[in-house]
Each structure stands twice: as structure tokens, then as C-alpha cells.
Design an enzyme around this catalytic site. Structure first.
Site, PDB file in Angstrom:
ATOM      1  CG  ASP A   1      -3.874  -3.224  -0.921  1.00  0.00           C
ATOM      2  OD1 ASP A   1      -2.671  -3.540  -0.977  1.00  0.00           O
ATOM      3  OD2 ASP A   1      -4.377  -2.654   0.070  1.00  0.00           O
TER       4      ASP A   1
ATOM      5  CD  GLU B   1       7.674  -3.953  -0.854  1.00  0.00           C
ATOM      6  OE1 GLU B   1       6.547  -3.458  -0.736  1.00  0.00           O
ATOM      7  OE2 GLU B   1       8.432  -4.134   0.132  1.00  0.00           O
TER       8      GLU B   1
HETATM    9  O1  4EH Z   1       5.221  -5.464   3.843  1.00  0.00           O
HETATM   10  C1  4EH Z   1       3.812  -5.501   4.000  1.00  0.00           C
HETATM   11  C2  4EH Z   1       3.159  -6.222   2.855  1.00  0.00           C
HETATM   12  C3  4EH Z   1       1.804  -6.821   3.190  1.00  0.00           C
HETATM   13  S1  4EH Z   1       1.816  -8.113   4.369  1.00  0.00           S
HETATM   14  C4  4EH Z   1       3.265  -4.088   3.907  1.00  0.00           C
HETATM   15  N1  4EH Z   1       3.263  -3.849   2.479  1.00  0.00           N
HETATM   16  C5  4EH Z   1       2.939  -5.111   1.835  1.00  0.00           C
HETATM   17  C6  4EH Z   1       2.466  -2.678   2.059  1.00  0.00           C
HETATM   18  C7  4EH Z   1       0.973  -2.853   1.946  1.00  0.00           C
HETATM   19  C8  4EH Z   1       0.068  -2.857   3.007  1.00  0.00           C
HETATM   20  N2  4EH Z   1       0.242  -2.786   4.357  1.00  0.00           N
HETATM   21  C9  4EH Z   1      -0.861  -2.816   5.137  1.00  0.00           C
HETATM   22  C10 4EH Z   1       0.236  -2.980   0.790  1.00  0.00           C
HETATM   23  N3  4EH Z   1      -1.091  -3.042   1.100  1.00  0.00           N
HETATM   24  C11 4EH Z   1      -1.225  -2.972   2.455  1.00  0.00           C
HETATM   25  C12 4EH Z   1      -2.344  -3.002   3.318  1.00  0.00           C
HETATM   26  N4  4EH Z   1      -2.122  -2.931   4.662  1.00  0.00           N
HETATM   27  N5  4EH Z   1      -3.597  -3.102   2.864  1.00  0.00           N
HETATM   28  C13 4EH Z   1       2.055  -9.554   3.468  1.00  0.00           C
HETATM   29  C14 4EH Z   1       1.634  -9.743   2.188  1.00  0.00           C
HETATM   30  N6  4EH Z   1       1.843 -10.872   1.543  1.00  0.00           N
HETATM   31  C15 4EH Z   1       2.471 -11.878   2.136  1.00  0.00           C
HETATM   32  C16 4EH Z   1       2.897 -11.719   3.420  1.00  0.00           C
HETATM   33  N7  4EH Z   1       2.671 -10.577   4.068  1.00  0.00           N
END
Ligand code: 4EH
Length: 230
Positions: free
Chosen positions: A196, A12
Site C-alpha cells: 500500500d 508473511e
Molecule cells: O505488521 C504490520 C501490518 C499492518 S497492521 C506492519 N506491516 C503490516 C507492514 C505495513 C505497514 N505498516 C504501517 C504495510 N503497510 C503498512 C502501513 N503502515 N501503511 C495490521 C494489518 N492487518 C491486520 C492487523 N494489523
């Protein structure tokens, strides 16, 4: 003036560091902070690591240790609103913690005594974001962001968050950053690009679109910095 730009994940903030090219790295509180001067202002940039606790620590550090006077968050989010598709931008008008539950005492979800359910973002920067969008020929949607310590990949949970908080998108850091900035009187701006739809395909969509959506958000946030400096 010193401006903080934060994300939660390395992806990010990578586009921002890449744009700046040169910066100074400082380790503090088990994290790395990147300092640079940009068009005559000081920037402090960091990714916090995931979730409300780490993002609270980083936002607090950027303000209290590094002296940031404004904070802009750039990152990705899961869409709740049907009108938000992968790559679309959402600017938070206000934020809430969807996993905060003391409803056993008759309080609404997200409520903390002496706190409230929502924290409002800086109106001036929200206004600026409309101009930035116009300048860039892009559209940004304003909306409510719900934050919690869970990656939501479940239609039922997502719909519950949507109806309980009237939220348009969800993520894992915005509301905690908002609480810190509000408490310390630092104007803040939370921008997210959709990665997503927080449904059963969320983890796959996230993996596919994290990088491109993070770039969308980072480019917009840098244009916000330009606008602040105008
Ligand atoms: O920092 C976390 C990341 C996912 S956890 C929150 N961010 C991305 C936003 C996000 C989010 N949060 C909750 C994007 N889509 C989301 C969702 N629900 N569906 C993560 C991801 N990859 C590796 C490790 N942890």
C-alpha cells in the site's frame, strides 16, 4: 549454521512454510517457532505478531533461545517513495523508529542516547540481494525503512516520516529487529514488498495485496538463503 527467517503476520511466513513442507513446531514464550533443515542448514521460522514489542521478543528468542546466527525478515510495507509501487521490493540499508520522540530534550526524532537514530543492515547480504535480483530478473530498490507502532493511513504522517528520516518505506517491525540483531552481533537483512502507499486507501490496498506481496517477499528471501549457502 542456523538461519532465522521471520515475519510479523502469518501471511508473511506462510509461503516459506509451504515451500519447506516439513518442519517441527515448538511453542516458546507464547509463540510458535518452526524448525526445518534446508539444503544442509538449520532454519528457524516464526511470525512475531504485529509491532515493535512482539518483533523484539521474537528476534531475541530466535537468536538467544534457538541459536540463529543470521536473521532475514520477510514481509510487506507501506510505500513512501513515489518510485515504489504495490508488489515492488525494498531492501533496508538502515532503519529508524519514527515514533520515538525525546525531542523535548533537544534530540532528533528517532534518537536514543547511546543508541543513535539509525541501525545499519548487513552490507554483505545487501550486496547478495543485488545478485539475487539479477538471477531472478527482478529489481529491488535499496532504501531507508522507518518503523513505528502505527498503521499509517495518512498522507500527512507518511510525508512527515519521509522527510524526517529520508525514509522510502514504512512498517511496524524492522527497526526493532535491527536493534536486537545489532546488539547481539547477528547480521540481518530486512526485505519488504509494497502492499500500500500509507495513504487514505492504505487499509483497502493492504487487504487486497497482503497475500500476493508477502509471496513476492518470501520468494526473494528464500533465494537469499540459497545465495548465502552457495
Ligand atoms: O505488521 C504490520 C501490518 C499492518 S497492521 C506492519 N506491516 C503490516 C507492514 C505495513 C505497514 N505498516 C504501517 C504495510 N503497510 C503498512 C502501513 N503502515 N501503511 C495490521 C494489518 N492487518 C491486520 C492487523 N494489523
Amino acid at each position: 549454521m542456523k538461519i532465522a527467517i521471520m515475519g510479523a503476520m502469518p501471511e508473511e511466513i506462510a509461503p516459506i512454510l509451504q515451500k519447506l513442507g516439513e518442519y517441527k513446531t515448538t511453542e516458546y514464550a507464547k509463540n510458535k517457532y518452526y524448525e526445518a533443515s534446508y539444503k544442509g542448514v538449520e532454519l528457524v521460522i516464526a511470525y512475531s505478531k504485529i509491532g515493535k514489542v512482539f518483533s523484539t521478543l521474537t528476534a531475541t528468542t530466535m537468536i538467544e533461545h534457538f541459536g540463529a546466527q543470521k536473521l532475514l525478515f520477510s514481509g510487506v510495507a507501506g510505500a513512501i517513495s513515489e518510485t515504489l509501487k504495490v508488489g515492488d521490493l525494498i531492501v533496508a540499508t538502515k532503519l529508524s523508529q519514527h515514533d520515538l520522540d525525546i525531542t523535548a530534550f533537544g534530540h532528533p526524532f528517532g534518537y536514543v542516547p547511546e543508541g543513535g537514530v539509525f541501525v545499519e543492515a548487513d552490507k554483505a547480504m545487501i550486496e547478495m540481494s543485488k545478485e539475487v535480483a539479477r538471477d531472478m530478473g527482478k529489481t529491488v530498490q535499496e532504501g531507508i525503512i522507518a518503523t513505528g507502532d502505527q498503521f499509517v493511513a495518512n498522507e500527512e504522517r507518511k510525508n512527515w516520516i519521509g522527510s524526517t528520516f529520508n525514509a522510502d518505506a514504512l512498517e511496524m517491525e524492522g527497526a526493532s529487529v535491527a536493534v536486537v540483531c545489532d546488539a547481539l552481533n547477528v547480521p540481518f537483512f530486512i526485505l519488504r514488498a509494497i502492499s500500500d502507499a500509507a495513504d487514505m486507501d492504505a487499509s483497502f490496498s493492504f487487504d487486497e495485496f497482503l497475500e500476493t506481496s508477502a509471496v513476492e517477499s518470501a520468494e526473494f528471501v528464500m533465494k537469499m538463503v540459497d545465495k548465502i549457502l552457495e
